[in-house]
Design a protein around this motif. Structure first.
Motif, PDB file in Angstrom:
ATOM      1  N   PHE A   1       0.785  22.966 -33.320  1.00 25.68           N
ATOM      2  CA  PHE A   1      -0.472  23.164 -32.366  1.00 25.68           C
ATOM      3  C   PHE A   1      -1.618  23.053 -33.088  1.00 25.68           C
ATOM      4  CE2 PHE A   1      -3.614  25.638 -30.443  1.00 25.68           C
ATOM      5  CZ  PHE A   1      -3.893  24.770 -29.129  1.00 25.68           C
ATOM      6  N   ALA A   2      -2.736  22.069 -32.669  1.00 25.67           N
ATOM      7  CA  ALA A   2      -3.982  22.403 -33.338  1.00 25.67           C
ATOM      8  C   ALA A   2      -5.022  22.312 -31.807  1.00 25.67           C
ATOM      9  CB  ALA A   2      -4.217  20.852 -33.962  1.00 25.67           C
ATOM     10  N   PRO A   3      -6.130  22.944 -32.157  1.00 23.70           N
ATOM     11  CA  PRO A   3      -6.945  22.943 -30.853  1.00 23.70           C
ATOM     12  C   PRO A   3      -7.862  21.738 -30.909  1.00 23.70           C
ATOM     13  CG  PRO A   3      -7.757  24.406 -32.877  1.00 23.70           C
ATOM     14  CD  PRO A   3      -6.226  24.078 -33.093  1.00 23.70           C
ATOM     15  N   VAL A   4      -8.147  21.501 -29.496  1.00 27.55           N
ATOM     16  CA  VAL A   4      -9.172  20.327 -29.494  1.00 27.55           C
ATOM     17  C   VAL A   4     -10.233  20.902 -28.322  1.00 27.55           C
ATOM     18  CG1 VAL A   4      -7.648  18.579 -30.164  1.00 27.55           C
ATOM     19  CG2 VAL A   4      -7.682  19.182 -27.680  1.00 27.55           C
ATOM     20  N   ALA A   5     -11.536  20.240 -28.297  1.00 23.56           N
ATOM     21  CA  ALA A   5     -12.529  20.799 -27.502  1.00 23.56           C
ATOM     22  C   ALA A   5     -12.096  20.415 -26.100  1.00 23.56           C
ATOM     23  CB  ALA A   5     -13.642  20.324 -27.994  1.00 23.56           C
TER      24      ALA A   5
END
Length: 541
Positions: free
Chosen positions: A104-108
């Motif tokens: 998982f990687a956050p995005v705006a």
């Protein structure tokens, strides 16, 4: 739409793909110099980043296959600006705990992007756009991963050898996480800190300037109060990553952004035209509203079935269009409830939405400069309009400095026994969103969080929110909905009454008559922006 029409539609799309020149295999791409150059550029980027090293495959290890993916990058007008040929690993064969750990990687979030643009418009800041070339190749791997040599570029005499990856490739399950960790480390080294309320937004606060960076995978939007410092930041990023400086933001995540001295316009005109083309309705008659007043859609068990795949495809496109078109939210939300077994009655409602889009393709949001910098929310609810389960629809809209930044139209989870209760539940949903926006704005601007004003058009619901005593009218309401009472007591949110004629969230809760719909749409700030095509400091429309 008949099955034959659907097949014709897919055939036309295949033809369009061929016209656009996006090959499906290496053999097709190898015949064109532009695609060969794109592949060579990708391999050169891999080599510069020290992404891999050639080696023999160790015993007990397996090599993951790779393939070329060919994509044309276009601008808002649909013109080709770049040929891209990323080398993609076949990550679907990876197993958690063996080939990768975290993925998982956050995005705006899209509402965060709109808020950043609204802040920039209020402060008269220019919004810049940067793109990281081959972003995932910068992600450093912890796991031991091997891939085969790419098709068409095998090393003669060493075809049996493989590459050991030191950095990530597109397609690897851990690639987004690895890239995000690398970018996070670099931004912090430049003095930025991560926003506590949005993990994909970074900011730096100094006594004489502010810079804010929003991250969406490999796309960065940069804005702030000091242009000189922003240019310094760009140069710093280019010294670490291979980046493209795209100048002032004009196109982002499918949204057309037009910056001018008066503010920022957001719209999706080209995307709306593509939806009409996809549905075969480019020549349809325009409609004045997206849904008939008092229309009550039901499952329609005896109705004639339509192609569910095509129905879902159009609905999916419409849901993305909502990002700049809140006037479509309620209608699209209603037709989305019947994607499992859509019938002709449901498709007729979808076609009505498409006819409305036909007449409003140039509509969008305008973020005006100036204003008081305050957050103001509206919450409304319908009661018992759904004929099947009698659940109401919650409508929530929030404005920053008078500009609409977030909205939602959602069916409520429980049946309300009265309109008062329905409004009470809607206001609680609005309170949650309002608190998040309040904290986010405070964190971005480095200011003390201020009270959020929430406007409700039901006096009984307001009394229930302000009354800390449980009584006969509220003791049956789920405890989570009483959260708003605490927000009022703490001074985080103030509740005020507003007349129904000025309730901007009304358009998100029900299908309105034509004149009323047009009035509410204007109140929300959705207007025809077809001729307002401007860029920073220059009118080109």
């Amino acid at each position: 739409m008949t099955p034959n029409q659907v097949r014709e539609l897919y055939d036309k799309e295949d033809e369009l793909l061929l016209i656009d020149g996006e090959p499906t295999s290496y053999d097709e791409a190898a015949t064109e110099e532009s695609w060969l150059n794109a592949m060579k550029e990708e391999l050169a980027s891999i080599k510069r980043n020290n992404t891999w090293s050639l080696t023999n495959l160790p015993a007990g290890q397996r090599a993951i296959g790779v393939r070329w993916v060919f994509k044309l990058k276009k601008n808002a007008e649909g013109k080709i600006i770049k040929h891209k040929a990323p080398l993609v690993a076949k990550g679907y064969v990876q197993k958690k705990g063996i080939d990768f750990e975290d993925a998982f990687a956050p995005v705006a979030r899209i509402e965060t992007i709109r808020l950043l643009l609204a802040v920039a418009a209020k402060e008269s800041w220019v919004v810049h756009h940067m793109d990281v070339k081959s972003a995932f190749l910068n992600g450093e791997l912890v796991e031991e991963v091997y891939v085969t040599q790419p098709t068409g570029f095998e090393i003669k005499g060493k075809e049996q050898m493989v590459y050991r990856l030191h950095k990530a490739l597109y397609g690897l399950r851990q690639a987004p996480r690895a890239w995000n960790a690398r970018l996070d480390r670099s931004l912090k080294e430049f003095g930025f800190s991560k926003c506590a309320h949005e993990q994909a937004v970074y900011k730096v606060h100094k006594p004489n300037y502010i810079i804010i960076v929003g991250v969406y995978v490999d796309d960065l939007i940069v804005t702030g109060s000091n242009e000189e410092k922003i240019q310094d930041f760009k140069r710093s990023m280019k010294s670490v990553f291979d980046m493209s400086d795209l100048g002032s933001l004009t196109y982002y995540l499918g949204i057309e952004v037009h910056q001018s001295k008066d503010g920022i316009v957001l719209k999706q005109e080209n995307y709306a035209n593509k939806i009409l083309k996809l549905a075969g309705m480019t020549k349809c008659n325009a409609a004045k509203y997206p849904m008939e007043h008092k229309l009550r859609l039901v499952k329609d068990e005896k109705g004639k079935e339509v192609n569910p795949t095509e129905y879902r495809r159009v609905i999916g496109c419409l849901r993305y269009l909502i990002h700049t078109r809140p006037d479509l939210s309620y209608a699209v939300g209603v037709v989305s409830r019947f994607m499992q077994t859509p019938k002709e009655s449901h498709l007729a409602a979808v076609k009505q939405i498409l006819r409305y889009i036909k007449g409003t393709v140039g509509y969008g949001l305008m973020y005006q400069k100036g204003g008081d910098g305050k957050l103001q929310g509206y919450s409304d609810s319908s009661h018992g309009l759904n004929l099947q389960d009698r659940r109401g629809t919650t409508g929530v809209a929030f404005y920053y400095s008078g500009n609409l930044v977030t909205w939602s139209s959602q069916k409520q989870n429980t049946v309300a026994l009265s309109s008062c209760e329905a409004e009470f539940m809607a206001a609680t949903a609005a309170a949650c969103q309002g608190l998040w926006l309040r904290n986010l704005v405070s964190n971005l601007m480095g200011r003390k969080a201020v009270k959020v004003k929430l406007l409700v058009d039901n006096e009984s619901a307001i009394a229930l929110m302000k009354n800390p005593v449980f009584h006969g009218r509220s003791k049956h309401i789920d405890i989570k909905y009483h959260f708003i009472r605490e927000c009022v007591e703490r001074g985080q949110i103030s509740i005020e009454h507003i007349s129904g004629e000025l309730q901007k969230a009304d358009i998100l809760t029900k299908a309105l008559p034509r004149i009323k719909f047009a009035e509410m749409r204007s109140l929300m700030g959705v207007e025809d922006r077809k001729n307002e095509v401007t860029i920073q400091g220059e009118n080109i429309g």
